[in-house]
Design a protein around this motif. Structure first.
Motif, PDB file in Angstrom:
ATOM      1  N   ILE A   1       0.825  -1.197   0.000  1.00 16.01           N
ATOM      2  CA  ILE A   1       0.000   0.000   0.000  1.00 16.01           C
ATOM      3  C   ILE A   1       0.862   1.251   0.000  1.00 16.01           C
ATOM      4  O   ILE A   1       0.524   2.256  -0.615  1.00 16.01           O
ATOM      5  CB  ILE A   1      -0.883   0.041   1.267  1.00 16.01           C
ATOM      6  CG1 ILE A   1      -1.155  -1.383   1.753  1.00 16.01           C
ATOM      7  CG2 ILE A   1      -2.182   0.767   1.003  1.00 16.01           C
ATOM      8  CD1 ILE A   1      -1.748  -1.440   3.120  1.00 16.01           C
ATOM      9  N   GLN A   2       1.975   1.138   0.705  1.00 14.53           N
ATOM     10  CA  GLN A   2       2.834   2.305   0.828  1.00 14.53           C
ATOM     11  C   GLN A   2       3.362   2.764  -0.524  1.00 14.53           C
ATOM     12  O   GLN A   2       3.350   3.959  -0.841  1.00 14.53           O
ATOM     13  CB  GLN A   2       3.995   1.920   1.754  1.00 14.53           C
ATOM     14  CG  GLN A   2       4.831   3.088   2.174  1.00 14.53           C
ATOM     15  CD  GLN A   2       5.825   2.651   3.252  1.00 14.53           C
ATOM     16  OE1 GLN A   2       5.492   1.834   4.121  1.00 14.53           O
ATOM     17  NE2 GLN A   2       7.027   3.165   3.179  1.00 14.53           N
ATOM     18  N   ARG A   3       3.779   1.801  -1.338  1.00 16.36           N
ATOM     19  CA  ARG A   3       4.320   2.153  -2.657  1.00 16.36           C
ATOM     20  C   ARG A   3       3.236   2.797  -3.497  1.00 16.36           C
ATOM     21  O   ARG A   3       3.456   3.761  -4.229  1.00 16.36           O
ATOM     22  CB  ARG A   3       4.849   0.903  -3.345  1.00 16.36           C
ATOM     23  CG  ARG A   3       6.305   1.032  -3.708  1.00 16.36           C
ATOM     24  CD  ARG A   3       6.848  -0.258  -4.272  1.00 16.36           C
ATOM     25  NE  ARG A   3       5.961  -0.926  -5.213  1.00 16.36           N
ATOM     26  CZ  ARG A   3       6.089  -2.207  -5.576  1.00 16.36           C
ATOM     27  NH1 ARG A   3       7.053  -2.938  -5.033  1.00 16.36           N
ATOM     28  NH2 ARG A   3       5.257  -2.741  -6.441  1.00 16.36           N
ATOM     29  N   MET A   4       2.045   2.240  -3.361  1.00 14.81           N
ATOM     30  CA  MET A   4       0.913   2.768  -4.109  1.00 14.81           C
ATOM     31  C   MET A   4       0.667   4.229  -3.749  1.00 14.81           C
ATOM     32  O   MET A   4       0.525   5.088  -4.624  1.00 14.81           O
ATOM     33  CB  MET A   4      -0.305   1.919  -3.741  1.00 14.81           C
ATOM     34  CG  MET A   4      -1.563   2.254  -4.443  1.00 14.81           C
ATOM     35  SD  MET A   4      -2.751   0.968  -3.942  1.00 14.81           S
ATOM     36  CE  MET A   4      -4.148   1.473  -4.904  1.00 14.81           C
ATOM     37  N   PHE A   5       0.656   4.508  -2.457  1.00  5.37           N
ATOM     38  CA  PHE A   5       0.368   5.876  -2.035  1.00  5.37           C
ATOM     39  C   PHE A   5       1.548   6.805  -2.281  1.00  5.37           C
ATOM     40  O   PHE A   5       1.357   8.015  -2.414  1.00  5.37           O
ATOM     41  CB  PHE A   5      -0.067   5.904  -0.572  1.00  5.37           C
ATOM     42  CG  PHE A   5      -1.539   5.687  -0.411  1.00  5.37           C
ATOM     43  CD1 PHE A   5      -2.431   6.729  -0.631  1.00  5.37           C
ATOM     44  CD2 PHE A   5      -2.037   4.433  -0.107  1.00  5.37           C
ATOM     45  CE1 PHE A   5      -3.799   6.525  -0.516  1.00  5.37           C
ATOM     46  CE2 PHE A   5      -3.402   4.228   0.009  1.00  5.37           C
ATOM     47  CZ  PHE A   5      -4.282   5.266  -0.196  1.00  5.37           C
ATOM     48  N   THR A   6       2.728   6.250  -2.354  1.00 12.57           N
ATOM     49  CA  THR A   6       3.868   7.085  -2.717  1.00 12.57           C
ATOM     50  C   THR A   6       3.628   7.699  -4.096  1.00 12.57           C
ATOM     51  O   THR A   6       3.798   8.905  -4.300  1.00 12.57           O
ATOM     52  CB  THR A   6       5.163   6.254  -2.722  1.00 12.57           C
ATOM     53  OG1 THR A   6       5.345   5.671  -1.438  1.00 12.57           O
ATOM     54  CG2 THR A   6       6.356   7.133  -3.044  1.00 12.57           C
TER      55      THR A   6
ATOM     56  N   ILE B   1       0.750   8.066  -5.637  1.00 10.73           N
ATOM     57  CA  ILE B   1      -0.401   8.975  -5.616  1.00 10.73           C
ATOM     58  C   ILE B   1      -0.007  10.326  -5.041  1.00 10.73           C
ATOM     59  O   ILE B   1      -0.288  11.388  -5.622  1.00 10.73           O
ATOM     60  CB  ILE B   1      -1.549   8.351  -4.799  1.00 10.73           C
ATOM     61  CG1 ILE B   1      -2.089   7.105  -5.514  1.00 10.73           C
ATOM     62  CG2 ILE B   1      -2.657   9.368  -4.580  1.00 10.73           C
ATOM     63  CD1 ILE B   1      -3.121   6.331  -4.727  1.00 10.73           C
ATOM     64  N   ILE B   2       0.657  10.297  -3.903  1.00 14.41           N
ATOM     65  CA  ILE B   2       1.044  11.549  -3.253  1.00 14.41           C
ATOM     66  C   ILE B   2       2.043  12.314  -4.111  1.00 14.41           C
ATOM     67  O   ILE B   2       1.969  13.541  -4.232  1.00 14.41           O
ATOM     68  CB  ILE B   2       1.624  11.250  -1.851  1.00 14.41           C
ATOM     69  CG1 ILE B   2       0.506  10.722  -0.937  1.00 14.41           C
ATOM     70  CG2 ILE B   2       2.268  12.488  -1.256  1.00 14.41           C
ATOM     71  CD1 ILE B   2       0.971  10.280   0.429  1.00 14.41           C
ATOM     72  N   GLU B   3       2.937  11.563  -4.733  1.00 20.33           N
ATOM     73  CA  GLU B   3       3.910  12.184  -5.636  1.00 20.33           C
ATOM     74  C   GLU B   3       3.178  12.954  -6.743  1.00 20.33           C
ATOM     75  O   GLU B   3       3.481  14.121  -7.013  1.00 20.33           O
ATOM     76  CB  GLU B   3       4.779  11.081  -6.258  1.00 20.33           C
ATOM     77  CG  GLU B   3       6.170  11.524  -6.639  1.00 20.33           C
ATOM     78  CD  GLU B   3       7.034  10.297  -6.958  1.00 20.33           C
ATOM     79  OE1 GLU B   3       6.474   9.229  -7.312  1.00 20.33           O
ATOM     80  OE2 GLU B   3       8.269  10.408  -6.845  1.00 20.33           O
ATOM     81  N   GLY B   4       2.206  12.272  -7.321  1.00 17.98           N
ATOM     82  CA  GLY B   4       1.429  12.913  -8.378  1.00 17.98           C
ATOM     83  C   GLY B   4       0.729  14.166  -7.889  1.00 17.98           C
ATOM     84  O   GLY B   4       0.752  15.213  -8.547  1.00 17.98           O
ATOM     85  N   MET B   5       0.126  14.076  -6.725  1.00 19.36           N
ATOM     86  CA  MET B   5      -0.616  15.221  -6.209  1.00 19.36           C
ATOM     87  C   MET B   5       0.338  16.343  -5.776  1.00 19.36           C
ATOM     88  O   MET B   5      -0.036  17.515  -5.796  1.00 19.36           O
ATOM     89  CB  MET B   5      -1.502  14.786  -5.042  1.00 19.36           C
ATOM     90  CG  MET B   5      -2.618  13.834  -5.500  1.00 19.36           C
ATOM     91  SD  MET B   5      -3.603  13.151  -4.146  1.00 19.36           S
ATOM     92  CE  MET B   5      -4.585  14.582  -3.661  1.00 19.36           C
TER      93      MET B   5
ATOM     94  N   ALA C   1       3.754   8.723   2.599  1.00 22.37           N
ATOM     95  CA  ALA C   1       2.952   7.521   2.354  1.00 22.37           C
ATOM     96  C   ALA C   1       3.031   6.593   3.568  1.00 22.37           C
ATOM     97  O   ALA C   1       2.022   6.027   3.999  1.00 22.37           O
ATOM     98  CB  ALA C   1       3.436   6.807   1.100  1.00 22.37           C
ATOM     99  N   ALA C   2       4.222   6.448   4.131  1.00 18.24           N
ATOM    100  CA  ALA C   2       4.372   5.593   5.302  1.00 18.24           C
ATOM    101  C   ALA C   2       3.528   6.119   6.461  1.00 18.24           C
ATOM    102  O   ALA C   2       2.850   5.350   7.149  1.00 18.24           O
ATOM    103  CB  ALA C   2       5.843   5.517   5.715  1.00 18.24           C
ATOM    104  N   GLU C   3       3.545   7.399   6.657  1.00 17.50           N
ATOM    105  CA  GLU C   3       2.808   7.968   7.785  1.00 17.50           C
ATOM    106  C   GLU C   3       1.301   7.894   7.556  1.00 17.50           C
ATOM    107  O   GLU C   3       0.532   7.803   8.509  1.00 17.50           O
ATOM    108  CB  GLU C   3       3.232   9.417   8.013  1.00 17.50           C
ATOM    109  CG  GLU C   3       4.741   9.555   7.967  1.00 17.50           C
ATOM    110  CD  GLU C   3       5.299  10.606   8.878  1.00 17.50           C
ATOM    111  OE1 GLU C   3       4.565  11.558   9.198  1.00 17.50           O
ATOM    112  OE2 GLU C   3       6.474  10.467   9.268  1.00 17.50           O
ATOM    113  N   LEU C   4       0.925   7.942   6.291  1.00 13.44           N
ATOM    114  CA  LEU C   4      -0.498   7.790   6.000  1.00 13.44           C
ATOM    115  C   LEU C   4      -0.952   6.351   6.209  1.00 13.44           C
ATOM    116  O   LEU C   4      -1.988   6.091   6.818  1.00 13.44           O
ATOM    117  CB  LEU C   4      -0.770   8.205   4.544  1.00 13.44           C
ATOM    118  CG  LEU C   4      -2.186   7.922   4.046  1.00 13.44           C
ATOM    119  CD1 LEU C   4      -3.203   8.776   4.799  1.00 13.44           C
ATOM    120  CD2 LEU C   4      -2.299   8.154   2.536  1.00 13.44           C
TER     121      LEU C   4
END
Lengths: 195, 195
Positions: free
Chosen positions: B127-132, B134-138, B153-156
């Motif tokens: 999940i962390q890689r996935m959100f990395t 996403i957050i990078e994009g945003m 991402a880790a903290e999320l």
DNA sequence: TAATAAGGCTAACATACGTTAGCTAATCAT
DNA sequence: ATGATTAGCTAACGTATGTTAGCCTTATTA
């Protein structure tokens, strides 16, 4: 040390390493230097050993997180906060008894309701409650920006808990995990502490 | 559905619920409507069933986290981000296959190196890689303050992962866990998103 | 000193469980 | 059609393991 205690020690080690089901009664007895059936002079059965272990884990937990005197005095600077937190993390990873209890719980958490509940308490609320107090205290002294201390504690501890679990199952990554934890803690301080 | 697949399905369910060791071969076969020894027409042994399950878990993982097309399009607002994230969390908790794989891994993570490694990948990096991403994009679009996307991402995800585990072992707390997760996500947004 | 309790041992039991052997019915390719 | 493969079954085996019974020694206590 009484035989009963030595049995509990051996059982904890073996349960943590191989799981309850794959640990034989003879194996436990062997570690203590007695034969399998002799265990039954001290416990009603194998399950009874597990329950006794959980009892001591509960006692440990209460002793550690129940009172507040173990928190030490509040850190006075960002660097001190990092050091204190990393100290607690290293201790938690390396203390043999604590790490074994952690491994035991994580493997047996689905065995029954009691174990499920205790696992939650240890994994989720233990450290978190402790840091809630600490952060609350530091907030009062203006070292943390005003915020919900419980939420901050969760955000501080959760990644650490996951990385500690990781170090439990992959000890060869302990160093890497500790580095990740420290990086995370520093980031946490940068975001939430004042100045 | 082929018998082999039905066996795998039953085994996954039982392993997740009761653990590998306390699940009998006859029990698995019973769920499929055949007798224990017939399993051996499809698998070399009980351990072989577990390995096959892990293989499909790996495939699942790759399929889900390997490509980026599953991310959907980037959220356009804080509220949309919360909704998307909560959507993924709910899905992850409730999807039977995913939740069973999670329970299986968490119980058997110490069985061997492979399981340890896979557990780490699922619990920590998936999940962390996935959100990395996403957050990078945003972040590129200015919706997040400039920061290290992987750390964010880790903290999320870390608190969410812990609370999901909690819901796994204490399903009666699912609602409470979801609420905690949402509270955490909103706090995360308040801290790290712009405006 | 005698009696009792504690704590160890061996032998044995019960049983659960993974696995193999071997039979049979059905499907499928030649 | 026939031979072979697939996939189910029953019977049985082997073994590991939790547990009990019963004996013996040692230490404690009345």
């Amino acid at each position: 040390m009484t035989t009963r205690e030595r049995i509990l020690g051996a059982a904890l080690t073996l349960f943590a390493e191989n799981g309850f089901d794959r640990t034989g009664v003879d194996q436990i007895a062997g570690c203590v230097g007695i034969k399998g059936p002799s265990l039954y002079k001290h416990f009603k059965g194998k399950e009874d050993i597990l329950n006794a272990l959980i009892d001591t884990a509960e006692a440990r937990y209460e002793e550690y997180f129940g009172s507040e005197r173990h928190f030490g005095k509040l850190p006075g600077s960002k660097e001190e906060f990092v050091r204190m937190t990393m100290g607690k993390v290293s201790f938690t990873i390396r203390d043999p008894m604590i790490s074994r209890i952690r491994k035991l719980l994580v493997q047996e958490q689905f065995r029954n309701e009691r174990l499920a509940e205790i696992t939650t308490r240890h994994q989720l609320y233990g450290i978190q409650r402790m840091f809630t107090k600490i952060i609350e205290g530091m907030m009062d002294e203006g070292m943390f920006k005003k915020d919900d201390p419980a939420l901050l504690a969760a955000e501080l501890t959760a990644p650490a808990v996951l990385l500690i679990s990781r170090a439990d199952r992959q000890p060869q990554c302990e160093k890497e995990s500790l580095e990740s934890i420290e990086r995370h803690i520093r980031h946490f301080c940068d975001v939430y502490m004042t100045e």
